[in-house]
Design a protein around this motif. Structure first.
Motif, PDB file in Angstrom:
ATOM      1  N   TRP A 152      -1.754 -50.625   0.240  1.00 58.92           N
ATOM      2  CA  TRP A 152      -2.558 -49.700  -0.475  1.00 58.92           C
ATOM      3  C   TRP A 152      -1.722 -48.680  -1.256  1.00 58.92           C
ATOM      4  O   TRP A 152      -0.495 -48.195  -0.555  1.00 58.92           O
ATOM      5  CB  TRP A 152      -3.313 -49.046   0.613  1.00 58.92           C
ATOM      6  CG  TRP A 152      -4.391 -49.909   1.024  1.00 58.92           C
ATOM      7  CD1 TRP A 152      -4.108 -50.850   2.119  1.00 58.92           C
ATOM      8  CD2 TRP A 152      -5.930 -49.882   0.678  1.00 58.92           C
ATOM      9  NE1 TRP A 152      -5.515 -51.441   2.075  1.00 58.92           N
ATOM     10  CE2 TRP A 152      -6.544 -50.746   1.354  1.00 58.92           C
ATOM     11  CE3 TRP A 152      -6.521 -49.241  -0.128  1.00 58.92           C
ATOM     12  CZ2 TRP A 152      -7.788 -51.222   1.491  1.00 58.92           C
ATOM     13  CZ3 TRP A 152      -7.975 -49.256  -0.510  1.00 58.92           C
ATOM     14  CH2 TRP A 152      -8.517 -50.365   0.458  1.00 58.92           C
ATOM     15  N   TYR A 153      -1.922 -48.266  -2.189  1.00 58.61           N
ATOM     16  CA  TYR A 153      -1.522 -47.275  -3.176  1.00 58.61           C
ATOM     17  C   TYR A 153      -2.236 -45.986  -2.629  1.00 58.61           C
ATOM     18  O   TYR A 153      -3.471 -45.894  -2.518  1.00 58.61           O
ATOM     19  CB  TYR A 153      -2.007 -47.735  -4.761  1.00 58.61           C
ATOM     20  CG  TYR A 153      -1.479 -46.531  -5.695  1.00 58.61           C
ATOM     21  CD1 TYR A 153      -0.784 -47.073  -6.670  1.00 58.61           C
ATOM     22  CD2 TYR A 153      -2.155 -45.276  -5.523  1.00 58.61           C
ATOM     23  CE1 TYR A 153      -0.405 -46.112  -7.717  1.00 58.61           C
ATOM     24  CE2 TYR A 153      -1.763 -44.548  -6.744  1.00 58.61           C
ATOM     25  CZ  TYR A 153      -1.032 -44.810  -7.859  1.00 58.61           C
ATOM     26  OH  TYR A 153      -0.969 -43.900  -9.200  1.00 58.61           O
ATOM     27  N   LEU A 182       4.899 -40.669 -11.502  1.00 59.73           N
ATOM     28  CA  LEU A 182       4.574 -41.045  -9.963  1.00 59.73           C
ATOM     29  C   LEU A 182       4.240 -42.199 -10.016  1.00 59.73           C
ATOM     30  O   LEU A 182       4.485 -43.194  -9.198  1.00 59.73           O
ATOM     31  CB  LEU A 182       4.043 -40.033  -8.798  1.00 59.73           C
ATOM     32  CG  LEU A 182       4.646 -38.829  -8.558  1.00 59.73           C
ATOM     33  CD1 LEU A 182       3.587 -37.789  -8.263  1.00 59.73           C
ATOM     34  CD2 LEU A 182       5.798 -39.253  -7.506  1.00 59.73           C
ATOM     35  N   ASN A 183       3.194 -42.580 -10.804  1.00 60.99           N
ATOM     36  CA  ASN A 183       2.405 -44.068 -10.621  1.00 60.99           C
ATOM     37  C   ASN A 183       3.358 -45.009 -11.138  1.00 60.99           C
ATOM     38  O   ASN A 183       3.253 -46.044 -10.730  1.00 60.99           O
ATOM     39  CB  ASN A 183       1.147 -43.958 -11.717  1.00 60.99           C
ATOM     40  CG  ASN A 183       0.495 -45.249 -11.869  1.00 60.99           C
ATOM     41  OD1 ASN A 183      -0.285 -45.529 -11.038  1.00 60.99           O
ATOM     42  ND2 ASN A 183       0.806 -45.986 -12.932  1.00 60.99           N
ATOM     43  N   GLN A 193       6.775 -49.814  -9.745  1.00 61.70           N
ATOM     44  CA  GLN A 193       7.942 -50.470  -9.947  1.00 61.70           C
ATOM     45  C   GLN A 193       8.582 -50.576  -8.570  1.00 61.70           C
ATOM     46  O   GLN A 193       9.130 -51.532  -8.468  1.00 61.70           O
ATOM     47  CB  GLN A 193       9.054 -49.429 -10.768  1.00 61.70           C
ATOM     48  CG  GLN A 193      10.499 -49.817 -11.177  1.00 61.70           C
ATOM     49  CD  GLN A 193      10.234 -51.239 -11.748  1.00 61.70           C
ATOM     50  OE1 GLN A 193       9.441 -51.234 -12.740  1.00 61.70           O
ATOM     51  NE2 GLN A 193      11.200 -52.236 -11.701  1.00 61.70           N
ATOM     52  N   GLU A 194       8.193 -49.606  -7.750  1.00 61.40           N
ATOM     53  CA  GLU A 194       8.921 -50.001  -6.464  1.00 61.40           C
ATOM     54  C   GLU A 194       8.206 -51.129  -5.577  1.00 61.40           C
ATOM     55  O   GLU A 194       8.756 -52.059  -4.921  1.00 61.40           O
ATOM     56  CB  GLU A 194       8.685 -48.564  -5.497  1.00 61.40           C
ATOM     57  CG  GLU A 194       9.011 -48.768  -4.017  1.00 61.40           C
ATOM     58  CD  GLU A 194      10.749 -48.708  -3.853  1.00 61.40           C
ATOM     59  OE1 GLU A 194      11.056 -49.545  -2.708  1.00 61.40           O
ATOM     60  OE2 GLU A 194      11.376 -48.399  -4.654  1.00 61.40           O
ATOM     61  N   ALA A 195       6.953 -51.137  -5.855  1.00 61.00           N
ATOM     62  CA  ALA A 195       5.971 -52.294  -5.248  1.00 61.00           C
ATOM     63  C   ALA A 195       6.490 -53.632  -5.802  1.00 61.00           C
ATOM     64  O   ALA A 195       6.818 -54.772  -5.147  1.00 61.00           O
ATOM     65  CB  ALA A 195       4.816 -52.298  -5.750  1.00 61.00           C
ATOM     66  N   TYR A 238      -9.979 -41.726 -13.468  1.00 63.56           N
ATOM     67  CA  TYR A 238      -8.730 -41.353 -13.589  1.00 63.56           C
ATOM     68  C   TYR A 238      -7.713 -42.481 -13.428  1.00 63.56           C
ATOM     69  O   TYR A 238      -6.749 -42.559 -14.336  1.00 63.56           O
ATOM     70  CB  TYR A 238      -8.478 -40.500 -12.095  1.00 63.56           C
ATOM     71  CG  TYR A 238      -7.410 -39.665 -12.102  1.00 63.56           C
ATOM     72  CD1 TYR A 238      -7.056 -38.476 -12.936  1.00 63.56           C
ATOM     73  CD2 TYR A 238      -6.071 -40.263 -11.369  1.00 63.56           C
ATOM     74  CE1 TYR A 238      -5.831 -37.718 -12.658  1.00 63.56           C
ATOM     75  CE2 TYR A 238      -5.061 -39.668 -11.359  1.00 63.56           C
ATOM     76  CZ  TYR A 238      -4.766 -38.247 -12.022  1.00 63.56           C
ATOM     77  OH  TYR A 238      -3.612 -37.616 -11.912  1.00 63.56           O
ATOM     78  N   TYR A 239      -7.570 -43.203 -12.534  1.00 62.05           N
ATOM     79  CA  TYR A 239      -6.771 -44.218 -12.277  1.00 62.05           C
ATOM     80  C   TYR A 239      -6.988 -45.386 -13.191  1.00 62.05           C
ATOM     81  O   TYR A 239      -5.896 -46.252 -13.321  1.00 62.05           O
ATOM     82  CB  TYR A 239      -6.712 -44.822 -10.752  1.00 62.05           C
ATOM     83  CG  TYR A 239      -6.197 -43.851  -9.691  1.00 62.05           C
ATOM     84  CD1 TYR A 239      -4.695 -43.754  -9.546  1.00 62.05           C
ATOM     85  CD2 TYR A 239      -6.985 -42.886  -9.106  1.00 62.05           C
ATOM     86  CE1 TYR A 239      -4.248 -42.461  -8.828  1.00 62.05           C
ATOM     87  CE2 TYR A 239      -6.694 -42.201  -8.259  1.00 62.05           C
ATOM     88  CZ  TYR A 239      -5.469 -41.998  -7.872  1.00 62.05           C
ATOM     89  OH  TYR A 239      -4.854 -40.895  -7.038  1.00 62.05           O
ATOM     90  N   GLU A 240      -8.089 -45.706 -13.988  1.00 61.48           N
ATOM     91  CA  GLU A 240      -8.016 -46.473 -14.897  1.00 61.48           C
ATOM     92  C   GLU A 240      -7.132 -46.447 -15.981  1.00 61.48           C
ATOM     93  O   GLU A 240      -6.745 -47.419 -16.711  1.00 61.48           O
ATOM     94  CB  GLU A 240      -9.485 -46.539 -15.373  1.00 61.48           C
ATOM     95  CG  GLU A 240     -10.799 -47.148 -14.455  1.00 61.48           C
ATOM     96  CD  GLU A 240     -11.235 -45.761 -13.637  1.00 61.48           C
ATOM     97  OE1 GLU A 240     -12.377 -45.912 -13.267  1.00 61.48           O
ATOM     98  OE2 GLU A 240     -10.583 -44.778 -13.480  1.00 61.48           O
TER      99      GLU A 240
END
Length: 285
Positions: free
Chosen positions: A217-218, A236-237, A242-244, A261-263
């Protein structure tokens, strides 16, 4: 006055370290974001004001303006911190050896006023922040974990706790973060400016009791209020995605109460949970 004249005037006041810090335009001068300023504005401690400045400069309420500042002389004004003042907290950064108001607080104040004279400062501050922002992993920078835990509890924890209950919750969060830092599907990335925590975001193995079948999960996207609406959440997103990818994660799940928002970061809606939160996923590529 230019930087040299500013420093000479400040030094002539002979103020004790730890009992004052520079406000607003003087900070921008020291940061190199302005070439000149008209005067010196300072926040001083209650002790310094009562024990030294009040008598030395013969200050009383007649010297205090509508904004709460006392005039020491033609080009120096001070405001007194009473330790309960939410606007002038006794927190500061150090630039060239001098204590300065945190840049995020200056930005917040200028955005709130948004006068024509503030707009160039706002542009320069945001550019400077972007040039100096750093992303780091909490695993290598555990000195930030206590603040992360405190902010997490304040933002998402139960309200109405006693001080003791709050401290217990924070301690448990600190222990939990440290214990999980080496897990494959756990990560906490930090956005930092000059050693100040600006925000953070995480990957958790689980973050939804209703959908235990989904992983990882994010989670916990957070940016301090004074740094909001300048693109920190996108930084941050991008960093957590990138880390994932580096970890070989193909898909991340996210739940949120926020609409639309996250869309904008690429999250795809799946369904609405029984809690009313919306469930999304990210395809990591």
């Amino acid at each position: 006055m230019d930087k040299q004249a500013f420093i000479e005037k400040l030094n002539s006041l002979n103020l004790p370290a730890g009992e004052y810090y520079i406000l607003s335009s003087g900070c921008l001068l020291l940061y190199g974001l302005r070439e000149k300023v008209g005067d010196i504005d300072l926040c001083v401690s209650q002790e310094l004001f009562e024990n030294v400045l009040k008598n030395k400069y013969h200050l009383d309420e007649n010297n205090r303006n509508e904004y709460g500042f006392y005039k020491l002389c033609d080009d120096v004004e001070i405001v007194v911190n009473d330790k309960n003042d939410s606007k002038y907290k006794f927190e500061y950064d150090i630039v060239d050896g001098y204590p300065v108001q945190k840049l995020g607080i200056i930005l917040k104040d200028k955005k709130k006023r948004n006068l024509p004279k503030d707009q160039k400062d706002i542009e320069n501050i945001i550019k400077f922040l972007y040039e100096n922002f750093e992303i780091c992993n909490a695993k290598e920078h555990q000195e930030y974990i206590e603040e992360v835990a405190t902010l997490t509890q304040q933002e998402w924890g139960k309200c109405g706790l006693t001080d003791e209950e709050f401290e217990t919750k924070v301690k448990n969060k600190i222990d939990n973060i440290k214990r999980k830092l080496n897990e494959k599907d756990y990560c906490k990335l930090l956005l930092v400016f000059r050693q100040e925590l600006v925000g953070f975001v995480s990957i958790f193995p689980n973050d939804c009791d209703e959908r235990p079948d989904l992983t990882p999960w994010y989670a916990t996207m957070f940016v301090k209020e004074e740094y909001r609406k300048i693109g920190c959440s996108k930084i941050l997103n991008d960093a957590i995605l990138q880390e994932a990818k580096k970890r070989g994660i193909k898909r991340l799940y996210l739940k949120t109460n926020l609409d639309n928002y996250y869309e904008r970061f690429g999250a795809k809606y799946i369904e609405t949970l029984s809690s009313g939160e919306k469930l999304y996923n990210y395809t990591v590529s």
